[in-house]
Design a protein around this motif. Sequence first.
Motif, mmCIF file in Angstrom:
data_model
loop_
_atom_site.group_PDB
_atom_site.id
_atom_site.type_symbol
_atom_site.label_atom_id
_atom_site.label_comp_id
_atom_site.label_asym_id
_atom_site.label_seq_id
_atom_site.Cartn_x
_atom_site.Cartn_y
_atom_site.Cartn_z
ATOM 1 N N VAL A 296 -26.481 111.047 28.070
ATOM 2 C CA VAL A 296 -26.452 112.371 28.557
ATOM 3 C C VAL A 296 -26.856 113.349 27.274
ATOM 4 O O VAL A 296 -27.565 114.433 27.441
ATOM 5 N N TYR A 297 -26.473 113.015 26.077
ATOM 6 C CA TYR A 297 -27.333 113.918 24.970
ATOM 7 C C TYR A 297 -28.708 113.972 25.040
ATOM 8 O O TYR A 297 -29.396 114.800 24.879
ATOM 9 N N HIS A 298 -29.060 112.689 25.107
ATOM 10 C CA HIS A 298 -30.745 112.266 25.289
ATOM 11 C C HIS A 298 -31.329 113.275 26.331
ATOM 12 O O HIS A 298 -32.313 113.900 26.307
ATOM 13 N N LEU A 299 -30.498 113.273 27.555
ATOM 14 C CA LEU A 299 -31.056 114.269 28.747
ATOM 15 C C LEU A 299 -30.958 115.750 28.476
ATOM 16 O O LEU A 299 -32.221 116.086 28.785
ATOM 17 N N LYS A 300 -30.380 116.120 27.510
ATOM 18 C CA LYS A 300 -30.239 117.532 27.300
ATOM 19 C C LYS A 300 -31.372 117.779 25.975
ATOM 20 O O LYS A 300 -31.892 118.735 25.942
ATOM 21 N N GLN A 301 -31.543 116.662 25.203
ATOM 22 C CA GLN A 301 -32.822 116.604 24.350
ATOM 23 C C GLN A 301 -33.941 116.894 24.989
ATOM 24 O O GLN A 301 -34.903 117.565 24.620
ATOM 25 N N ASP A 302 -34.306 115.953 25.982
ATOM 26 C CA ASP A 302 -35.452 115.916 26.711
ATOM 27 C C ASP A 302 -35.581 116.972 27.775
ATOM 28 O O ASP A 302 -36.972 117.538 27.906
ATOM 29 N N ARG A 303 -34.524 117.778 28.175
ATOM 30 C CA ARG A 303 -34.674 118.755 29.245
ATOM 31 C C ARG A 303 -34.032 119.930 28.525
ATOM 32 O O ARG A 303 -32.990 120.231 29.294
ATOM 33 N N PRO A 304 -34.295 120.631 27.525
ATOM 34 C CA PRO A 304 -33.583 121.578 26.951
ATOM 35 C C PRO A 304 -33.425 122.708 27.886
ATOM 36 O O PRO A 304 -32.608 123.719 27.720
ATOM 37 N N ASN A 305 -34.197 123.026 28.795
ATOM 38 C CA ASN A 305 -34.314 124.150 29.770
ATOM 39 C C ASN A 305 -33.286 123.800 30.810
ATOM 40 O O ASN A 305 -32.763 124.867 31.516
ATOM 41 N N LEU A 306 -32.674 122.654 30.976
ATOM 42 C CA LEU A 306 -31.539 122.462 32.027
ATOM 43 C C LEU A 306 -30.209 122.782 31.320
ATOM 44 O O LEU A 306 -29.894 122.436 30.186
ATOM 45 N N VAL B 16 -32.981 113.347 37.720
ATOM 46 C CA VAL B 16 -32.828 114.523 37.654
ATOM 47 C C VAL B 16 -34.187 115.566 37.600
ATOM 48 O O VAL B 16 -33.949 116.541 38.273
ATOM 49 N N ASP B 17 -35.306 114.809 37.220
ATOM 50 C CA ASP B 17 -36.314 115.607 37.416
ATOM 51 C C ASP B 17 -36.975 115.848 38.838
ATOM 52 O O ASP B 17 -37.567 117.126 39.090
ATOM 53 N N THR B 18 -36.643 115.090 39.620
ATOM 54 C CA THR B 18 -36.931 115.058 41.081
ATOM 55 C C THR B 18 -36.074 116.208 41.667
ATOM 56 O O THR B 18 -36.576 117.042 42.386
ATOM 57 N N VAL B 19 -34.832 116.197 41.138
ATOM 58 C CA VAL B 19 -33.931 117.262 41.947
ATOM 59 C C VAL B 19 -34.282 118.616 41.266
ATOM 60 O O VAL B 19 -34.067 119.685 41.846
ATOM 61 N N ALA B 20 -34.474 118.596 39.922
ATOM 62 C CA ALA B 20 -34.756 119.923 39.312
ATOM 63 C C ALA B 20 -35.997 120.519 39.901
ATOM 64 O O ALA B 20 -36.103 121.924 39.801
ATOM 65 N N LYS B 21 -36.680 119.833 40.523
ATOM 66 C CA LYS B 21 -38.194 120.503 41.105
ATOM 67 C C LYS B 21 -37.614 121.533 42.041
ATOM 68 O O LYS B 21 -38.434 122.490 42.456
ATOM 69 N N THR B 22 -36.562 121.482 42.659
ATOM 70 C CA THR B 22 -36.060 122.515 43.721
ATOM 71 C C THR B 22 -35.509 123.744 43.174
ATOM 72 O O THR B 22 -35.133 124.711 43.767
ATOM 73 N N GLY B 23 -35.478 123.933 41.547
ATOM 74 C CA GLY B 23 -34.994 124.966 41.067
ATOM 75 C C GLY B 23 -33.496 124.901 40.743
ATOM 76 O O GLY B 23 -33.152 125.696 39.912
ATOM 77 N N CYS B 24 -32.808 123.666 40.978
ATOM 78 C CA CYS B 24 -31.612 123.405 40.407
ATOM 79 C C CYS B 24 -31.707 123.134 38.939
ATOM 80 O O CYS B 24 -32.546 122.359 38.554
ATOM 81 N N ASP B 25 -30.529 123.930 38.237
ATOM 82 C CA ASP B 25 -30.968 123.765 36.710
ATOM 83 C C ASP B 25 -29.612 123.180 35.875
ATOM 84 O O ASP B 25 -29.464 123.176 34.985
ATOM 85 N N ASN B 26 -28.682 123.046 36.822
ATOM 86 C CA ASN B 26 -27.353 122.434 36.321
ATOM 87 C C ASN B 26 -26.826 121.237 36.786
ATOM 88 O O ASN B 26 -26.615 120.884 38.011
ATOM 89 N N PHE B 27 -26.784 120.142 35.882
ATOM 90 C CA PHE B 27 -26.360 119.108 36.286
ATOM 91 C C PHE B 27 -25.074 118.545 35.404
ATOM 92 O O PHE B 27 -25.000 118.724 34.202
ATOM 93 N N ILE B 28 -24.001 117.957 36.297
ATOM 94 C CA ILE B 28 -22.895 117.484 35.584
ATOM 95 C C ILE B 28 -23.029 115.893 35.613
ATOM 96 O O ILE B 28 -23.179 115.400 36.581
ATOM 97 N N VAL B 29 -22.828 115.274 34.305
ATOM 98 C CA VAL B 29 -23.150 113.996 34.405
ATOM 99 C C VAL B 29 -21.992 113.186 33.961
ATOM 100 O O VAL B 29 -21.414 113.342 32.873
ATOM 101 N N HIS B 30 -21.700 112.451 34.850
ATOM 102 C CA HIS B 30 -20.552 111.246 34.559
ATOM 103 C C HIS B 30 -21.229 110.232 33.701
ATOM 104 O O HIS B 30 -22.043 109.540 34.204
ATOM 105 N N ALA B 31 -20.833 110.088 32.387
ATOM 106 C CA ALA B 31 -21.458 108.987 31.423
ATOM 107 C C ALA B 31 -21.387 107.576 31.610
ATOM 108 O O ALA B 31 -21.113 107.076 30.774
#
Length: 343
Positions: free
Chosen positions: A198-208, A159-174
């Motif tokens: 997935v919850y953890h991802l939102k907690q760690d990356r609240p800007n996404l 997610v971090d690698t892709v988010a560096k492009t400016g993409c800020d929306n990720f739909i995660v199949h859990a």
Amino acid sequence: MTIIKNIENTQSPRISVAPMMDWTTRDYRFFARLFNPNIIMYTEMVTTGAILFGGAARHLDYNNEEHPIVLQLGGSNPKDLATCTKMAQDWGYDEVNLNVGCPSDRVQNNKIGACLMAEPDLVAECIAEMRNAVDIPVTVKHRIGIDDMQSYEEMLHFVDTVAKTGCDNFIVHARIALLQGLSPKENRDVPPLRYEDVYHLKQDRPNLLIEINGGIKTLAETQEHLKHVDGVMIGREAYHNPYLLAELGQLWNLEAPDRFEIMAQMMPYIAKRMEEGAPLSIITRHILGLFQNLPGARKWRQALSGGNAKTLKDVETALINIQEAMQRTEEYIKENQSSLASS
């Protein structure tokens, strides 16, 4: 409350119907839209090759009523993806999504879908090219892991690698996708759901903007997930029990539509599609679940499935029959209310 008109002014929460091959066709999407004006519709996954070499209109055309609508692309060639993303914008799509979650052997062989999680740099290159080609949002749908790449830290790196492009929306199949040893169908059920990742991802990356997908079947489950993430994507339940989409309208204080009113709106569409040459069975297969869990639902499915319905009159007759079945049940309950309550 203001109703969503497109992705750009989508209000929280983002609730969507997952892209499902052979299911989320334009006929289903028209039908599904009748239940709820705010749900975001996804196309089936369409490969870049199909668009570029298989006839763009065949794969990109949709009904105007389907907005807000997202085109999901399958591919791994950055230039081809950028070209198809620009075509999608020109076609009027509200958003484009890159598939990094499909586990089928066929797409793996073409370097499409979940196998791309093992190549975050390539996915980032694809997303960067797609974003540079358009003004509409570009998003990613992915798994929490694949095969030997199953840790939370590896998903976070992706997610971090892709988010560096400016993409800020990720739909995660859990669920992880086991690309070796499990069929696509088994990959929808066998690996355990790990919503906490997935919850953890939102907690760690609240800007996404993080949306969750996988095994979600009710309004109550949706509401619980929304305590932790920004959006919920509903899969097979939205197809088998489409009235769930009406129940989800409570999230926006919408009044639930009547099933028979929905069919009243659907009938002219069916007639139009038949005039265009579409077989009736191609359309009715998407509406078999309309009366799921209600009296007469089985007879409704039997009347419309397997080519049993050949004309619009057959559909009208099935509607009358199920309405009568529901009325008989309601009358029975009223007449026996006291004995039912005491039993």
